[in-house]
Design an enzyme around this catalytic site. Sequence first.
Site, PDB file in Angstrom:
ATOM      1  CE1 TYR A  69      -8.050 -18.103 -11.663  1.00  0.00           C
ATOM      2  CE2 TYR A  69      -7.560 -15.750 -11.619  1.00  0.00           C
ATOM      3  CZ  TYR A  69      -8.477 -16.794 -11.514  1.00  0.00           C
ATOM      4  OH  TYR A  69      -9.809 -16.529 -11.272  1.00  0.00           O
ATOM      5  CB  CYS A  70      -5.023 -21.274 -16.329  1.00  0.00           C
ATOM      6  SG  CYS A  70      -3.497 -22.209 -16.054  1.00  0.00           S
ATOM      7  CD  GLN A  71      -8.629 -26.068 -12.438  1.00  0.00           C
ATOM      8  OE1 GLN A  71      -9.468 -25.199 -12.675  1.00  0.00           O
ATOM      9  NE2 GLN A  71      -8.552 -26.670 -11.270  1.00  0.00           N
ATOM     10  N   GLY A  73      -1.730 -23.739 -14.236  1.00  0.00           N
ATOM     11  CA  GLY A  73      -0.594 -22.859 -14.498  1.00  0.00           C
ATOM     12  C   GLY A  73      -0.070 -22.934 -15.918  1.00  0.00           C
ATOM     13  CB  ILE A  97      -7.912 -21.472  -9.687  1.00  0.00           C
ATOM     14  CG1 ILE A  97      -8.863 -20.995  -8.578  1.00  0.00           C
ATOM     15  CG2 ILE A  97      -8.506 -22.579 -10.540  1.00  0.00           C
ATOM     16  CD1 ILE A  97     -10.144 -20.355  -9.080  1.00  0.00           C
TER      17      ILE A  97
END
Length: 108
Positions: A69-71, A73, A97
């Site tokens: 995951y990241c901020q 996607g 996230i």
Amino acid sequence: MSIFDFLRPADINAGVEQCRGTEGAVLLDVRTEAEYAAGHIPGSVNLPLSRLDEVEEQVSSKAAPLFVYCQSGARAASAVSALKGMGYSSCSSIGGIAAWRGPVEKGA
């Protein structure tokens, strides 16, 4: 599964639940160290996208299930593509996230 399933964004909440229920799985956060320190999903491992070539230091088994995951996607999708190119056979982008509904930890 319909063609429209591919248009639906990943559900990070379901992805984290699946990760936690998968033996040997790694929850991988590919945001920057500063973003990770500001708040991350408990139990995740930080490996910024810019340092993805160091993944073997964190995850030695190329068969380990990776949930990325990241901020939002976008970086997670890029990371999954790169990881597959490196031979990691079980990795998936679970989104960003920003859509996470669970608790976050702060600090590294």
